[in-house]
Every structure is written in C-alpha cells, then in structure tokens.
Scaffold this active site. Structure first.
Site, PDB file in Angstrom:
ATOM      1  N   HIS A  59       0.841  -1.195   0.000  1.00  0.00           N
ATOM      2  CA  HIS A  59       0.000   0.000   0.000  1.00  0.00           C
ATOM      3  C   HIS A  59       0.874   1.243   0.000  1.00  0.00           C
ATOM      4  O   HIS A  59       2.094   1.148   0.140  1.00  0.00           O
ATOM      5  CB  HIS A  59      -0.963   0.012   1.191  1.00  0.00           C
ATOM      6  CG  HIS A  59      -0.333   0.192   2.526  1.00  0.00           C
ATOM      7  ND1 HIS A  59       0.392  -0.784   3.159  1.00  0.00           N
ATOM      8  CD2 HIS A  59      -0.337   1.257   3.367  1.00  0.00           C
ATOM      9  CE1 HIS A  59       0.805  -0.340   4.332  1.00  0.00           C
ATOM     10  NE2 HIS A  59       0.375   0.911   4.472  1.00  0.00           N
ATOM     11  N   HIS A  61       0.811   5.684   1.067  1.00  0.00           N
ATOM     12  CA  HIS A  61       0.181   6.868   1.643  1.00  0.00           C
ATOM     13  C   HIS A  61       0.783   8.080   0.943  1.00  0.00           C
ATOM     14  O   HIS A  61       1.990   8.121   0.706  1.00  0.00           O
ATOM     15  CB  HIS A  61       0.486   6.986   3.138  1.00  0.00           C
ATOM     16  CG  HIS A  61      -0.001   5.845   3.951  1.00  0.00           C
ATOM     17  ND1 HIS A  61      -1.335   5.614   4.194  1.00  0.00           N
ATOM     18  CD2 HIS A  61       0.682   4.849   4.579  1.00  0.00           C
ATOM     19  CE1 HIS A  61      -1.455   4.536   4.956  1.00  0.00           C
ATOM     20  NE2 HIS A  61      -0.252   4.043   5.192  1.00  0.00           N
ATOM     21  N   TYR A 147      11.752   4.055   0.201  1.00  0.00           N
ATOM     22  CA  TYR A 147      10.662   4.420  -0.705  1.00  0.00           C
ATOM     23  C   TYR A 147       9.761   5.473  -0.070  1.00  0.00           C
ATOM     24  O   TYR A 147       8.554   5.297   0.067  1.00  0.00           O
ATOM     25  CB  TYR A 147       9.856   3.178  -1.093  1.00  0.00           C
ATOM     26  CG  TYR A 147      10.745   2.032  -1.506  1.00  0.00           C
ATOM     27  CD1 TYR A 147      11.542   2.132  -2.646  1.00  0.00           C
ATOM     28  CD2 TYR A 147      10.822   0.878  -0.740  1.00  0.00           C
ATOM     29  CE1 TYR A 147      12.383   1.097  -3.018  1.00  0.00           C
ATOM     30  CE2 TYR A 147      11.659  -0.164  -1.113  1.00  0.00           C
ATOM     31  CZ  TYR A 147      12.438  -0.048  -2.239  1.00  0.00           C
ATOM     32  OH  TYR A 147      13.275  -1.064  -2.609  1.00  0.00           O
TER      33      TYR A 147
END
Length: 176
Positions: A59, A61, A147
């Site tokens: 996932h 954000h 990342y």
C-alpha cells in the site's frame, strides 16, 4: 449499498491511502521504478504537487495538493492504477466478475481519501505517512525506508534526519 461520497474541493490538499488487492504482496516496492514512472507521466498530463509519498510493499500513503480550480484526484488515481497494472505481467488469479469488467486484480477498487482541513491536520497526515514504515515494522528508524519522500523533506529542513515521529494513537485514517 451505502452512498459513498468524496469531498471535491478545487485546489485542496488531500491525504490518500491506496492498497493492493493482495495485502501480502510486495508488488509496489518490487516494481518501484514502474510506479515512479507512472506517477511522473500522470503528473505531466494532470499536474499535482506531491507533499508526501510513502510506498510500502502492499500500500501507499500520500499527500497531494491539486492545482487551483482542479478537484479531480479520482482521474489521477484511475490513470496511475491503470497504467501501472497495464505494464505488469498478467500473473494474478481473476474472479469471473474481474474478467467480465476487464480488471486486472491488482488494486483494491476504493481508496481512502481525506480532505486536509488546516495546518495541524496537514502536519498530522505528513507525519503519519512518513512514520508508516516504522509503524509497520519495516525499519527501526524512519530514515531507513528507501521508498519515502521523507528523505526529500529532511533535506529541505521539514524534518531532522533522525526524526522518528511521535506516536499517534487512534488515528481514524489508519487503513492498515
């Protein structure tokens, strides 16, 4: 089915959580260069400012600010998700519904979006995004996650390099 509504405010800042369908996958970090290329291409056609972005295995954000007069974050997410999935090998198992809709089975259909209300809300969501690799046990220090836009934010003085973040309990936007 509930009537799901999104806040569409032109030129606003939004926090997003976008998940892979398979929450055990590491697809996003395994194909990080493709994801970055897809985001760059999308931004060149449909500009937006990246305030924060953290990509985790399954996932991500991010906090975006849209241009004045523009509230169409949904188009941008549609392009990013479609373009990323289109360039991946077809290895996922599809349901009959996914096949009939021409879907890939890479992404969850929906995503979490939150309209940023004020400076305190903005900072809270930036901190949440940058702290997430630490919260998920992927690193021992925020700076250790490769990342993340944290490195860029630290380079311009938004955070000290050794920042770990304060504990945020009960955050309603925690989609993990």
């Amino acid at each position: 089915m509930s009537r799901y509504r999104r806040a569409h405010v032109p030129g606003a800042t939004y926090f997003f959580t976008v998940n892979l369908l398979n929450r055990r996958s590491d697809l996003l970090v395994r194909h990080i260069d493709l994801l970055r290329e897809t985001v760059r291409a999308t931004r060149s056609r449909h500009p937006f400012h990246i305030d924060a972005w953290v990509v985790l295995p399954d996932h991500m954000h991010c906090v975006w600010t849209l241009p004045d007069g523009d509230a169409d974050f949904a188009l941008r997410w549609k392009i990013i998700k479609f373009a990323f999935a289109r360039r991946l090998p077809k290895t996922e198992v599809l349901t009959a519904t996914q096949r009939s809709r021409g879907e890939r089975g890479i992404w969850q259909r929906r995503y979490w979006e939150h309209l940023i209300r004020d400076e305190r809300d903005y900072r809270h969501h930036l901190d949440y995004a940058h702290r997430n690799p630490l919260k998920d046990g992927l690193v021992e220090r925020v700076v250790g996650w490769p990342y993340s836009g944290f490195h860029r934010a630290a380079a311009v003085g938004v955070y000290p390099v050794d920042w770990c973040g304060d504990e945020v309990e009960g955050f309603a936007g925690d989609a993990d």
